[in-house]
Scaffold this motif. Structure first.
Motif, mmCIF file in Angstrom:
data_model
loop_
_atom_site.group_PDB
_atom_site.id
_atom_site.type_symbol
_atom_site.label_atom_id
_atom_site.label_comp_id
_atom_site.label_asym_id
_atom_site.label_seq_id
_atom_site.Cartn_x
_atom_site.Cartn_y
_atom_site.Cartn_z
ATOM 1 N N ALA A 26 41.996 40.398 41.413
ATOM 2 C CA ALA A 26 41.942 39.036 40.898
ATOM 3 C C ALA A 26 40.772 38.290 41.520
ATOM 4 C CB ALA A 26 43.264 38.326 41.176
ATOM 5 N N ALA A 27 40.567 38.505 42.830
ATOM 6 C CA ALA A 27 39.454 37.823 43.505
ATOM 7 C C ALA A 27 38.123 38.286 42.928
ATOM 8 C CB ALA A 27 39.518 38.094 45.007
ATOM 9 N N LEU A 29 37.594 39.659 39.887
ATOM 10 C CA LEU A 29 37.440 39.510 38.433
ATOM 11 C C LEU A 29 37.885 38.159 37.896
ATOM 12 C CD1 LEU A 29 38.768 42.984 37.379
ATOM 13 C CD2 LEU A 29 36.453 42.154 36.990
ATOM 14 N N GLY A 30 38.677 37.441 38.674
ATOM 15 C CA GLY A 30 39.239 36.187 38.190
ATOM 16 C C GLY A 30 38.170 35.126 38.041
ATOM 17 N N PRO A 31 38.577 33.913 37.684
ATOM 18 C CA PRO A 31 37.630 32.823 37.433
ATOM 19 C C PRO A 31 36.735 32.518 38.633
ATOM 20 C CG PRO A 31 39.933 32.053 37.381
ATOM 21 C CD PRO A 31 39.969 33.532 37.447
ATOM 22 N N ASP A 32 37.269 32.729 39.860
ATOM 23 C CA ASP A 32 36.436 32.445 41.034
ATOM 24 C C ASP A 32 35.509 33.613 41.353
ATOM 25 O OD1 ASP A 32 38.397 30.531 41.040
ATOM 26 O OD2 ASP A 32 39.572 31.609 42.564
ATOM 27 N N GLY A 33 35.885 34.787 40.864
ATOM 28 C CA GLY A 33 35.070 35.971 41.165
ATOM 29 C C GLY A 33 34.179 36.309 40.003
ATOM 30 N N GLY A 34 34.526 37.386 39.320
ATOM 31 C CA GLY A 34 33.649 37.868 38.255
ATOM 32 C C GLY A 34 34.015 37.325 36.888
ATOM 33 N N ALA A 63 54.777 38.880 38.404
ATOM 34 C CA ALA A 63 55.316 37.544 38.166
ATOM 35 C C ALA A 63 54.469 36.460 38.822
ATOM 36 C CB ALA A 63 56.755 37.475 38.684
ATOM 37 N N ARG A 64 53.785 36.815 39.940
ATOM 38 C CA ARG A 64 53.029 35.779 40.650
ATOM 39 C C ARG A 64 51.520 35.907 40.444
ATOM 40 N NH1 ARG A 64 53.046 37.830 45.550
ATOM 41 N NH2 ARG A 64 54.816 39.200 45.848
ATOM 42 N N SER A 65 51.067 36.921 39.719
ATOM 43 C CA SER A 65 49.634 37.206 39.691
ATOM 44 C C SER A 65 48.856 36.281 38.754
ATOM 45 C CB SER A 65 49.425 38.654 39.252
ATOM 46 O OG SER A 65 48.090 38.837 38.846
ATOM 47 N N PRO A 108 38.129 47.372 44.733
ATOM 48 C CA PRO A 108 38.184 46.515 43.541
ATOM 49 C C PRO A 108 36.882 45.746 43.345
ATOM 50 C CG PRO A 108 40.192 46.300 44.831
ATOM 51 C CD PRO A 108 39.266 47.147 45.643
ATOM 52 N N GLU A 109 36.164 45.491 44.415
ATOM 53 C CA GLU A 109 34.913 44.730 44.307
ATOM 54 C C GLU A 109 33.855 45.498 43.512
ATOM 55 O OE1 GLU A 109 36.567 45.354 47.191
ATOM 56 O OE2 GLU A 109 37.588 43.412 47.072
#
Ligand SMILES: Nc1nc2c(ncn2[C@@H]2O[C@H](COP(=O)(O)OP(=O)(O)O)[C@@H](O)[C@H]2O)c(=O)[nH]1
Ligand SMILES: [Mg+2]
Length: 384
Positions: A26-27, A29-34, A63-65, A108-109
């Motif tokens: 998530a870090a 690929l998510g909005p703050d990452g990629g 559920a929390r992701s 993951p990076e």
């Protein structure tokens, strides 16, 4: 939901790694990452064969992701790790699919890096390689595993010099594929090496990115010696189809046959009963070896053990009887050397037998000959 990218993660008892993997994905690929790397969105798809509480852990994390997380839990783990990856490719909705391990040995990076390369080059497959550029297999524990990995990669590349020309690490489990480019129906997943299966079955455009294979975050490796043996079987089947183990067993049988023939004659037995004994013994032994090494994966869909044995024996016995008559005729009339004549006749009979075994003994049940005539028989079952 359709997304641009599906990240397929096969898991077998990886509970303690799940939260950390999803957090780092998530870090990255998510909005703050990629986020800008994958504008249309990403989903994570776990294909889980665990026998412990991993599915419950995945559900909690889902559920929390921040990233959408799905799971396929397989009660019957067909095809092991490779089968899990193919199930993931089937269920994926993304145009591109990232395949990576669940133990964080695949950082993951690296995922946004691989996706950027995929987009820029338009390649069908982007391979994350431990053996190119700054790549490193550091996290493979022990010199033995590193040597096995390198040697098996080398073997694969020598057997597929064209298709693997641009691939320094065909054994990696970390790659991106364009889903539309892969013919899933052609794959025969077994063992640990699904990338090899994908690359060897079709011509695909491949580029590589170096990466550093990390340490396991938690838990133990599931690689076994049995996986290693399955790999060798996978390679020979990919390269030569079923014909090569079939030929090897046939050759062994021929040597045994001639040895029995010569041995019995040396004991004073007439060549005709000696030939009959040699034939019966080799037919039985050939059948048992083929069951184990040539047609093992087709046994389930075919007749039961005795059904297969009777069919095999009926055919090979008839063939041997015809061959014995021919032998007798040739030995009495022209060439008075039973071993020589027997050797030539065995060779001629070889091709005939292969076709029969593949088409009749190991024909999947429910595919009758009548349907075969109308042209809708799924012939690929008999073919490599
Ligand atoms: N679904 C599924 N995943 C598996 C299976 N065997 C191994 N894996 C997963 O495949 C990945 C690589 O396995 P691992 O044990 O780390 O192999 P290694 O890195 O070669 O030592 C991990 O995420 C495992 O959980 C299996 O039979 N089914
Ligand atoms: Mg691992």
């Amino acid at each position: 939901m359709t997304v641009d990218v599906t990240v397929v993660v096969p898991t077998y008892n990886e509970g303690p790694n799940v939260a950390e993997l999803v957090r780092r994905l998530a870090a990255a690929l998510g909005p703050d990452g990629g986020g800008q790397v994958v504008p249309g969105g990403v989903e994570v798809l776990f294909v889980d064969d665990s026998r412990d509480d991993t599915p419950a852990v995945i559900e909690q994390v889902a559920a929390r992701s921040a990233l959408p997380v799905r799971m396929i839990h397989r009660e019957v783990p067909d095809g092991g790790l490779s089968g899990a990856v193919v199930a993931g490719l089937r269920a994926a909705t993304g145009e591109r699919v990232v395949v990576m391990d669940g133990d964080l040995q695949h950082p993951p990076e690296m995922v946004p890096v691989l996706l950027a390369t995929a987009r820029e080059t338009g390649a069908d497959v982007v391979v994350a390689s431990r053996y190119t550029g700054r790549g490193d297999a550091g996290g493979l524990d022990g010199r033995y595993r590193r040597w096995v990995s390198k040697a098996s990669g080398l073997l694969a590349r020598s057997m597929f010099p064209v298709k693997l020309r641009d691939v320094s690490d065909p054994m990696t489990g970390f790659f991106v594929v364009r889903r539309a480019a892969v013919d899933l129906a052609a794959l025969r997943p077994r063992g640990f090496k699904i990338l090899l299966e994908i690359l060897a079955r079709q011509r695909l455009v491949v580029v590589e990115e170096p990466f550093v294979f990390g340490e396991r975050f938690a838990g133990r490796s599931k690689a076994t010696v049995a996986n290693g043996l399955r790999y060798v079987q996978q390679l020979t089947l990919l390269r030569f189809g079923r014909l090569s183990p079939f030929a090897l067993i046939g050759a062994l049988g021929a040597v045994l046959n001639l040895a029995i023939l010569a041995g019995l004659q040396a004991l004073g037995v007439h060549y005709l009963p000696a030939v009959v004994w040699a034939n019966v013994v080799t037919i039985v032994i050939n059948f048992l070896l083929q069951e184990r090494f040539v047609f093992a994966d087709l046994r389930e869909g075919a007749h039961g053990f005795w059904g297969r044995f009777v069919r095999s024996f009926a055919f090979n016995g008839t063939e041997a009887a015809v061959r014995t008559l021919l032998l007798w005729w040739i030995v009495e009339r022209a060439v008075p050397h039973p071993e020589l004549v027997q050797a030539v006749l065995i060779l001629v009979a070889f091709v005939v037998r292969f076709v029969f075994q593949a088409q009749v003994v190991y024909r999947p049940r429910g595919t009758s000959r009548a349907r075969g005539r109308t042209g809708d028989r799924p012939g690929e079952h008999a073919q490599p």
